[in-house]
Design an enzyme around this catalytic site. Structure first.
Site, short mmCIF file in Angstrom:
data_model
loop_
_atom_site.label_atom_id
_atom_site.label_comp_id
_atom_site.label_asym_id
_atom_site.label_seq_id
_atom_site.Cartn_x
_atom_site.Cartn_y
_atom_site.Cartn_z
N GLY A 84 0.79 -1.22 0.00
CA GLY A 84 0.00 0.00 0.00
C GLY A 84 0.82 1.27 0.00
O GLY A 84 0.26 2.38 0.03
N MET A 87 6.53 3.70 -4.09
CA MET A 87 7.98 3.70 -4.11
C MET A 87 8.45 4.26 -5.45
O MET A 87 7.90 3.94 -6.50
CB MET A 87 8.52 2.27 -3.95
CG MET A 87 10.05 2.20 -3.91
SD MET A 87 10.64 0.48 -3.77
CE MET A 87 10.35 -0.09 -5.46
N GLY A 93 21.98 3.24 -5.68
CA GLY A 93 22.54 2.17 -4.87
C GLY A 93 23.80 2.67 -4.19
O GLY A 93 24.53 3.49 -4.74
N TYR A 123 26.92 -3.05 3.74
CA TYR A 123 27.60 -1.96 3.03
C TYR A 123 28.35 -1.06 4.01
O TYR A 123 29.13 -0.20 3.59
CB TYR A 123 26.59 -1.12 2.24
CG TYR A 123 25.83 -1.86 1.18
CD1 TYR A 123 26.17 -3.16 0.80
CD2 TYR A 123 24.75 -1.26 0.53
CE1 TYR A 123 25.46 -3.82 -0.18
CE2 TYR A 123 24.04 -1.92 -0.45
CZ TYR A 123 24.39 -3.20 -0.80
OH TYR A 123 23.68 -3.86 -1.78
N HIS A 179 19.02 -10.09 2.87
CA HIS A 179 20.04 -9.86 1.84
C HIS A 179 20.18 -11.02 0.87
O HIS A 179 20.34 -10.83 -0.32
CB HIS A 179 21.38 -9.55 2.50
CG HIS A 179 22.28 -8.71 1.65
ND1 HIS A 179 22.94 -7.61 2.12
CD2 HIS A 179 22.61 -8.79 0.35
CE1 HIS A 179 23.66 -7.05 1.15
NE2 HIS A 179 23.47 -7.76 0.05
#
Length: 340
Positions: A84, A87, A93, A123, A179
């Site tokens: 809902g 995006m 990235g 990261y 991941h």
């Protein structure tokens, strides 16, 4: 006399026939002035096909359709997730971006209009991403942040979720992914489901899950992933995986859209892509990213160069033809550039 006898006989015959017909009709369940059943059925169908007037039902149906439609809106440059939430369909990235370089890159991305940021525990830059967001002055609700739990965190996912919230310095995470598959992944996902119920995470999903893994995983969880993020580029197109994921109402996002380290130069120099780029007055990078978007794949190219970051946003003033899409489609080698 004979004529009178014939007349009386004819009258008796008519009366007799009339009585027989009436008796037959009564036995069949009809009266002389009953409507034919076909007409009655048509009338009843017309009455029962009136649209529903219950406003609550209508709203529920509209909401259901809304969250089931994962097609891209190229005007708003967004997609509605099955959770809902909206995006953006392009972003940045942050793999390999750390420290001040990461902060500067995210700042440049936000200044270029980018509102989708992809990071991860592995990261080692969630704190830098959070710093750049806070320093930008842009309202938090206008930025969509994705982060990921690594398999080493699956044994204590509750702590890992809190750790991500603290590092990003945010009251909620827009999207959290696992991941890649690992021991305890189902339990970690269920912990993310609880975090959704608690308002700590808005949407959840997976990274590096393919058909076989999804078939085993999905029946064990309660919330359908909103997103699956996999390696996708012209040399590794996942033409069987993408439709499978999308058929479940799940949005697909591609990492390594430009081929990944050690392969970018070859991909950008591909003759087919270069010729298509020249025809549109665009770069090979922009053609590849646009190709992804037209396949329904969200793109998150990484860069620390402000000019490249800006270039990666200029994807909506041209469109690839069906023939050009097919030409790029023919480049598929099934050539994966990372082990995930």
């Amino acid at each position: 006399m004979k004529r009178l006898f014939n007349l009386i006989l004819s009258s008796l015959l008519i009366i007799s026939l009339s009585a027989c017909c009436k008796m037959g009709m009564e036995q069949s369940g009809q009266s002389e002035n009953a409507e034919p059943p076909k007409q009655t059925t048509i009338f009843q169908m017309e009455e029962t096909t009136e649209p529903a007037t219950n406003p609550e039902t209508t709203q529920e149906q509209e909401a259901h359709v809304l969250t089931d439609d994962i097609s891209f809106n190229f005007e708003s440059k967004t997609v509605m997730l099955n959770s809902g939430y909206e995006m953006p369909i392009y972003g940045i990235g942050t793999y390999s971006l750390t420290g001040e370089i990461c902060v500067e890159s995210i700042t440049a991305a936000l200044n270029s209009g980018i509102r989708l940021i992809d990071t991860a525990y592995m990261y080692h830059n969630e704190e830098s991403v959070g710093e750049a967001i806070k320093n930008s002055g842009i309202p938090r609700e206008e930025i969509f942040v994705i982060t990921k739990l690594y398999p080493s965190q699956f044994s204590n996912p509750e702590e890992a979720i809190e750790d991500a919230l603290n590092k990003l310095d945010t009251p909620y995470i827009d999207m959290m992914l696992l991941h890649h598959p690992g021991t305890g992944d189902v339990e970690a996902y269920l912990a993310m489901e609880k975090a959704v119920a608690d308002g700590k995470i808005r949407s959840i999903g997976l990274s590096n899950w393919y058909i076989e893994e999804l078939e085993e995983f999905l029946p064990q969880v309660n919330i359908t992933p909103a997103l699956v993020q996999n390696e996708i580029h012209p040399y590794y197109q996942e033409n069987d995986v993408i439709p499978y994921i999308q058929s479940h109402g799940i949005v697909v996002q591609g990492w390594y859209p430009l081929g990944g380290r050690g392969h970018t130069t070859e991909l950008l120099g591909d003759k087919v892509i270069s010729e298509i780029a020249a025809a549109h007055g665009k770069s090979s990078v922009q053609v590849i990213l646009r190709w992804n978007l037209q396949k329904g794949v969200v793109v998150i190219p990484g860069s620390s160069n402000p000019d490249h970051i800006q270039e990666n946003t200029e994807l909506f003033d041209f469109e690839l033809t069906e023939d050009e899409m097919a030409q790029i489609g023919a480049l598929n080698r099934g050539e994966k550039h990372d082990w995930y």
